[in-house]
Design a protein around this motif. Structure first.
Motif: not given
Ligand SMILES: [Zn+2]
Length: 244
Positions: A160, A163, A186, A218, A221
């Motif tokens: 994503c 990230c 992030r 994602c 993640e």
């Molecule tokens: Zn992500």
């Protein structure tokens, strides 16, 4: 065993579209689960077994391509065997094969048009997306009569925009070509949002925004998916689509 394979089906009228994950395959070690790639160092028999599980789940043999981050789109022959070619997208109106794109962070993009019966699968990483692989896929679909306004798109599990950290210069160069990819992680560093870029490119090509689903997990993640960013030695999962 096909019913035991947990795949994320997505809604495409006139086509069966799904994304595989790690769960359900026979590979072990770094490739644990449903690795579908031969070139990553996994046991060849395990990979064949895993590919067979996916073929059973989708009900047809899988057609892969040798993906090289290009914008080349391969239109399948109308009948007969399908040779493996070097390209980053596949287009067909055939029902007897399923199109497969392998990824581990890049975008697996599945497209279908129920009116003309055209289906397509594309591999869109940074290079392919900026190079125009998605626009070219829509253009090749149009050769079969597919109108962009009738096309449904699913962008599968992929890294994503919060990230996908990249050097600032890379981010800025990419955003100059395609502003929608400009992102920040992030943790506040330069990033690329390839999904937003894919949505921008596809809507510009005439696909309705409401017909594009880009809300998948994602890969960095969610450990259900192979992620090259998480581990350089890893497997590949796939986006698969077949005309029904
Ligand atoms: Zn992500």
């Amino acid at each position: 065993m096909s019913s035991a394979l947990p795949v994320r089906a997505s809604r495409h009228r006139g086509a069966r579209a799904l994304f595989t994950g790690r769960t359900g395959g026979v590979s072990t070690g770094d490739f644990t689960g449903l690795n579908l790639a031969r070139h990553v160092g996994d046991d060849a028999e395990c990979v064949e077994h895993n590919r067979q599980l996916v073929a059973e789940a989708v009900g047809a043999p899988l057609v892969f391509v040798d993906q090289v981050h290009s914008a080349d789109v391969h239109v399948l022959p109308e009948t007969g065997p399908v040779p493996v070619v070097t390209a980053d997208a596949l287009v067909t109106t055939r029902r007897d094969v399923a199109l497969a794109i392998m990824v581990a962070d890049c975008l697996p993009v599945l497209l279908s048009d129920p009116v003309s019966g055209t289906v397509a699968a594309a591999h869109a990483g940074r290079a392919g997306l900026l190079g125009g692989v998605l626009e070219r896929t829509v253009v090749e679909m149009a050769r079969f009569g597919a109108r962009p306004e009738d096309v449904t798109v699913t962008v599968g599990p992929s890294i994503c925009g919060q990230c996908y950290e990249v050097p600032e210069q890379m981010r800025d160069q990419a955003a100059e070509l395609l502003p929608a990819v400009h992102a920040v992680t992030r943790w506040g560093t330069p990033a690329l949002d390839l999904r937003a870029g894919a949505v921008a490119v596809l809507t510009e090509a005439g696909v309705p925004a409401a017909a594009i689903d880009a809300g998948a997990a994602c890969t960095l993640e969610d450990e259900e998916y192979f992620s090259y960013r998480r581990a350089a030695r890893t497997g590949r999962f796939a986006g698969v689509i077949r005309r029904e």
